[in-house]
Design a protein around this motif. Structure first.
Motif, PDB file in Angstrom:
ATOM      1  N   THR A   1       0.872  -1.166   0.000  1.00  0.00           N
ATOM      2  CA  THR A   1       0.000   0.000   0.000  1.00  0.00           C
ATOM      3  C   THR A   1       0.908   1.213   0.000  1.00  0.00           C
ATOM      4  O   THR A   1       1.913   1.235   0.716  1.00  0.00           O
ATOM      5  CB  THR A   1      -0.926   0.015   1.240  1.00  0.00           C
TER       6      THR A   1
ATOM      7  N   SER B   1      -2.539   0.623  -4.121  1.00  0.00           N
ATOM      8  CA  SER B   1      -2.461  -0.573  -3.284  1.00  0.00           C
ATOM      9  C   SER B   1      -2.844  -1.785  -4.132  1.00  0.00           C
ATOM     10  O   SER B   1      -3.666  -1.676  -5.035  1.00  0.00           O
ATOM     11  CB  SER B   1      -3.418  -0.469  -2.096  1.00  0.00           C
TER      12      SER B   1
ATOM     13  N   VAL C   1      -3.294  -4.716  -2.164  1.00  0.00           N
ATOM     14  CA  VAL C   1      -3.576  -5.613  -1.045  1.00  0.00           C
ATOM     15  C   VAL C   1      -4.875  -6.393  -1.240  1.00  0.00           C
ATOM     16  O   VAL C   1      -4.926  -7.577  -0.976  1.00  0.00           O
ATOM     17  CB  VAL C   1      -3.592  -4.831   0.288  1.00  0.00           C
ATOM     18  N   ASN C   2      -5.920  -5.752  -1.714  1.00  0.00           N
ATOM     19  CA  ASN C   2      -7.200  -6.447  -1.890  1.00  0.00           C
ATOM     20  C   ASN C   2      -7.414  -6.902  -3.325  1.00  0.00           C
ATOM     21  O   ASN C   2      -8.536  -7.136  -3.744  1.00  0.00           O
ATOM     22  CB  ASN C   2      -8.354  -5.554  -1.426  1.00  0.00           C
ATOM     23  N   LYS C   3      -6.341  -7.019  -4.065  1.00  0.00           N
ATOM     24  CA  LYS C   3      -6.423  -7.478  -5.448  1.00  0.00           C
ATOM     25  C   LYS C   3      -5.870  -8.895  -5.539  1.00  0.00           C
ATOM     26  O   LYS C   3      -5.177  -9.368  -4.653  1.00  0.00           O
ATOM     27  CB  LYS C   3      -5.627  -6.541  -6.359  1.00  0.00           C
ATOM     28  N   ASP C   4      -6.180  -9.556  -6.641  1.00  0.00           N
ATOM     29  CA  ASP C   4      -5.740 -10.939  -6.819  1.00  0.00           C
ATOM     30  C   ASP C   4      -4.269 -11.060  -7.179  1.00  0.00           C
ATOM     31  O   ASP C   4      -3.648 -12.072  -6.933  1.00  0.00           O
ATOM     32  CB  ASP C   4      -6.571 -11.626  -7.911  1.00  0.00           C
TER      33      ASP C   4
ATOM     34  N   ALA D   1      -6.500 -10.825   5.190  1.00  0.00           N
ATOM     35  CA  ALA D   1      -7.440  -9.734   4.893  1.00  0.00           C
ATOM     36  C   ALA D   1      -7.251  -8.537   5.816  1.00  0.00           C
ATOM     37  O   ALA D   1      -7.416  -7.405   5.396  1.00  0.00           O
ATOM     38  CB  ALA D   1      -8.863 -10.255   4.995  1.00  0.00           C
ATOM     39  N   ASP D   2      -6.916  -8.775   7.082  1.00  0.00           N
ATOM     40  CA  ASP D   2      -6.779  -7.638   7.989  1.00  0.00           C
ATOM     41  C   ASP D   2      -5.312  -7.231   8.162  1.00  0.00           C
ATOM     42  O   ASP D   2      -4.989  -6.533   9.104  1.00  0.00           O
ATOM     43  CB  ASP D   2      -7.420  -7.940   9.337  1.00  0.00           C
TER      44      ASP D   2
END
Length: 189
Positions: free
Chosen positions: A72, A87, A89-92, A183-184
């Motif tokens: 990030t 970021s 982080v929440n991508k594949d 995830a966190d």
């Protein structure tokens, strides 16, 4: 940064101190603040300032090694962490890079040397080692310092040696599968 949520440091009288944190997140948040304090107290901000958040395991990455990274990026604003500009982080997809190839900003090349698989690091990168006077249209203003939290998920080390059975094996390669994304693991604040 030490295993089991400890940080150790020494003061100006060279007395050693240890702090134990209640959680891994608390230890990492504290370490990020240490990195920001290092930057804000630096008389010349002309090189990458970094602080390990988690050490990771195995050999440290060197020039020529390939990494897969979750990250990030924030703008460094008002002497602290500003708005997120990028970021994955929440991508594949993780970012794949080869240290020393010149395909990423110079600050990443410098700041990621020595990182290990599973390691996390806070990087604060001066404008000259980031996007400089150009910036990135709509995302990074010209002459912006940047803050990154980077996590090395996979390391493919370049140095090959011959094993005792004659097979070529990498003395520094981590063959274990990369961990499932947490995830966190990153917070937006």
């Amino acid at each position: 940064v030490q295993p089991n949520n400890y940080s150790t440091f020494y003061d100006d009288q060279r007395q050693n101190w240890s702090i134990m944190f209640e959680s891994e997140k608390a230890a990492m948040d504290f370490s990020k603040q240490v990195c920001i304090a290092k930057c804000n107290s630096s008389p010349m901000f002309d090189s990458v300032i970094y602080q390990d958040l988690l050490l990771g395991e195995g050999q440290g990455a060197e020039g020529g090694d390939s990494l897969e990274v979750a990250y990030t990026g924030w703008l460094f604003q008002n002497n602290g962490i500003g708005q997120v500009f990028d970021s994955n982080v929440n991508k594949d997809k993780l970012l794949r890079l080869k240290l020393g190839s010149g395909k990423v900003i110079k600050g990443w090349e410098e700041g990621m040397m020595g990182m290990k698989k599973g390691g996390r690091r806070c990087l604060i990168i001066p404008p000259a080692l980031a996007y400089g006077t150009q910036g990135v249209a709509g995302r990074v203003p010209p002459d912006s310092a940047l803050v990154f939290e980077v996590e090395v998920r996979r390391v493919k080390l370049v140095k090959e040696v011959s094993g005792s059975d004659g097979q070529s094996v990498s003395s520094r390669d981590s063959l274990a599968p990369s961990p499932v994304p947490n995830a966190d693991g990153f917070s937006a604040d």
